[in-house]
Scaffold this motif. Sequence first.
Motif, short mmCIF file in Angstrom:
data_model
loop_
_atom_site.label_atom_id
_atom_site.label_comp_id
_atom_site.label_asym_id
_atom_site.label_seq_id
_atom_site.Cartn_x
_atom_site.Cartn_y
_atom_site.Cartn_z
N THR A 147 37.92 69.74 44.75
CA THR A 147 36.88 69.28 43.70
C THR A 147 35.90 68.21 44.23
OG1 THR A 147 38.48 67.42 43.17
CG2 THR A 147 38.78 69.56 42.13
N SER A 148 34.69 68.44 43.37
CA SER A 148 33.41 67.37 43.90
C SER A 148 34.02 65.85 44.04
CB SER A 148 32.39 67.50 43.05
OG SER A 148 32.69 67.43 41.71
N ASP A 149 34.91 65.64 42.94
CA ASP A 149 35.31 64.17 42.66
C ASP A 149 36.04 63.89 44.09
OD1 ASP A 149 34.14 63.74 40.44
OD2 ASP A 149 36.03 64.21 39.22
N HIS A 151 35.60 64.28 46.95
CA HIS A 151 34.57 63.73 48.09
C HIS A 151 33.74 62.59 47.61
CE1 HIS A 151 35.89 67.09 50.31
NE2 HIS A 151 35.84 67.88 49.22
N ARG A 152 33.83 62.18 46.49
CA ARG A 152 32.93 60.95 45.80
C ARG A 152 33.86 59.79 45.89
NH1 ARG A 152 30.53 63.02 40.26
NH2 ARG A 152 31.11 65.07 41.05
#
Length: 170
Positions: A147-149, A151-152
Amino acid sequence: EFEIRYDGEDIHGLDLVFGDAPAKPVLPEWIANPRNGHRYRVVEEDGWFECHQTAISMDAHLVTIEDAAELAWLVAAFGDEEPFWIGLTDERREGDWEWVTGEPLEFTNWAEAQPQDGHATGADYALMSWLPTPDPRGRWRAVDPTTSDWHRVRKATVEKDATAPVSPPR
């Protein structure tokens, strides 16, 4: 006056800025919760696993949230402008969420439609969300490395009980 040359040619229109690089924000040291006596601080690493290992190296653990009062204290103490990893996972058995400490999971604050169990990739790790919509800040969301989260999120709240010695990361 400066003259800058590259491969024997003048470089025109180049602006040079001298000065110090912006300072990395200083994360707060241990802060005591007067209600339970536990101490908390923020660590910054590349992801959930690294934050978990850093917490262990500090004789601490990723935060476990026992009730709404502790959650409210955490938001007040550390803010709600960015996401934080918490010590909640179902990596051992999909759908059976547990704290990394083995403490019973008696309080939850999942966002709407969370946790999303049953993903092929396994959304096995929880973060405390900063997004105000569609859910209020402080809600939990399950994420996985795809998920993109994932890596954030670079920070985690870590916790230790009142009797544990305070130590920096090793």
